[in-house]
Design an enzyme around this catalytic site. Structure first.
Site, PDB file in Angstrom:
ATOM      1  N   HIS A 114     -13.580   4.764 -13.592  1.00 57.07           N
ATOM      2  CA  HIS A 114     -14.598   4.066 -12.889  1.00 57.07           C
ATOM      3  C   HIS A 114     -13.957   3.191 -11.711  1.00 57.07           C
ATOM      4  CE1 HIS A 114     -17.041   4.310 -16.791  1.00 57.07           C
ATOM      5  NE2 HIS A 114     -15.977   4.479 -17.048  1.00 57.07           N
TER       6      HIS A 114
ATOM      7  N   THR B 286     -15.206  -0.748 -10.488  1.00 53.71           N
ATOM      8  CA  THR B 286     -16.184  -1.830 -11.128  1.00 53.71           C
ATOM      9  C   THR B 286     -17.522  -2.187 -10.365  1.00 53.71           C
ATOM     10  OG1 THR B 286     -14.981  -3.611 -10.093  1.00 53.71           O
ATOM     11  CG2 THR B 286     -14.198  -3.101 -12.062  1.00 53.71           C
TER      12      THR B 286
ATOM     13  N   GLU C 189     -11.338   0.898 -15.772  1.00 52.71           N
ATOM     14  CA  GLU C 189     -12.102   0.436 -14.554  1.00 52.71           C
ATOM     15  C   GLU C 189     -11.120   0.031 -13.465  1.00 52.71           C
ATOM     16  OE1 GLU C 189     -15.188  -0.084 -13.846  1.00 52.71           O
ATOM     17  OE2 GLU C 189     -16.123   0.269 -16.014  1.00 52.71           O
TER      18      GLU C 189
ATOM     19  N   HIS D 109     -16.790   8.745 -13.728  1.00 57.60           N
ATOM     20  CA  HIS D 109     -17.908   8.263 -14.544  1.00 57.60           C
ATOM     21  C   HIS D 109     -19.118   9.314 -13.838  1.00 57.60           C
ATOM     22  CE1 HIS D 109     -20.709   4.897 -16.039  1.00 57.60           C
ATOM     23  NE2 HIS D 109     -20.790   5.682 -16.548  1.00 57.60           N
TER      24      HIS D 109
ATOM     25  N   ASP E  21     -19.529   6.337  -9.412  1.00 63.73           N
ATOM     26  CA  ASP E  21     -18.150   6.050  -9.510  1.00 63.73           C
ATOM     27  C   ASP E  21     -17.371   7.000 -10.216  1.00 63.73           C
ATOM     28  OD1 ASP E  21     -19.520   4.969 -11.846  1.00 63.73           O
ATOM     29  OD2 ASP E  21     -17.710   4.066 -12.212  1.00 63.73           O
TER      30      ASP E  21
END
Ligand SMILES: [Zn+2]
Length: 263
Positions: A65, A67, A130, A168, A178
């Site tokens: 991902h 953030t 992340e 993601h 993302d």
């Protein structure tokens, strides 16, 4: 020991809460299971003979991902506050610092609704990573270097196959974008995390092949085909993310399809 484990540190309350929750989970692992006496539908007559051959279930998917926040500190704050109900196993900052927030064996709350191939509960099967990035900027070199070493560790520990390192957006194409198009997927694939086509060797696409077949075979949900195309474009294409497959994009997809099937 890191600063975060210091009793007087800014995260001592959430650290304590994490440990209390771990203790509560431990009782769920015991057999016999504790039954709810008020639930008349529960099976009660189960014999107990305990096997000695077992270990923990392990992740077989890694979801990356960005953030979409402005600092690691902001992300730590979100992931240590119950009101947000989100978390990931790791956070990697721009300077390459890796912070682990949850054991790989526990279920993080990073993926949400979506699927990858036959996996329909992605949180139960995956490790979430992340990257501190607002979504509109390049990823820092130190951050990618740290990511590559973390992925190496995860791949070795859990024997995760190359095509199960995803973004993601790949598993939730109708909701997520993302990591952004700045993310260096080709570089990751060169290290064995994800798959990539050989641009020098793109073949003509046979008659039976089409976008839906290609995306579905890779693992994308094609329930919303134009969203799936957009997610694929974010991941694999250097063209505009126009939700239309160009001739070259279709050739790239065909090449990935063959790689996925081991042809
Ligand atoms: Zn995400």
């Amino acid at each position: 020991m890191s600063l975060q484990s210091c009793k007087k540190g800014p995260y001592h309350e959430s650290n304590d809460s994490h440990d209390r929750q771990l203790k509560a989970l431990h009782s769920m692992l015991e057999i016999p299971r504790i039954y709810d006496a008020t639930d008349s539908n529960q099976i009660r007559d189960i014999d107990i003979i305990k096997t000695v051959n077992f270990n923990l279930r392990k992740p077989n998917l890694v979801v990356i991902h960005h953030t979409a926040q402005d600092s690691c500190k902001q992300t730590y704050k979100t992931f240590t506050d119950e009101k947000y109900q989100v978390s990931s196993h790791y956070v990697i900052c721009k300077d390459g610092t890796i912070t682990q927030m949850l054991s790989d064996y526990l279920r993080g709350w990073h993926a949400g609704r979506g699927s990858w191939g036959n996996i329909t509960d992605v949180n139960s099967s995956s490790v979430g990573i992340e990257l501190d990035n607002n979504g509109n900027e390049e990823f820092a070199e130190a951050q990618i270097t740290s990511l590559l070493s973390l992925l190496g560790q995860l791949k070795a520990d859990y024997k995760i196959e190359a095509s199960n390192f995803i973004g993601h957006a790949d598993m939730a194409p109708d909701r997520k974008v993302d990591p952004s198009q700045y993310f260096p997927w080709q570089r990751l694939a060169e290290h064995g995390y994800g798959i990539w086509y050989n641009i020098e060797d793109l073949e003509d696409v046979p008659d039976y092949f089409n976008t839906k077949l290609g995306l579905h075979t890779l693992g994308y949900s094609t329930a919303d085909l134009s969203s799936a195309i957009r997610a694929w474009e974010i991941h694999y294409s250097d063209e505009e993310t126009d939700q239309q497959m160009s001739e070259v994009e279709l050739r790239k997809l065909y090449s990935l399809y063959k790689l996925k099937l081991g042809k």
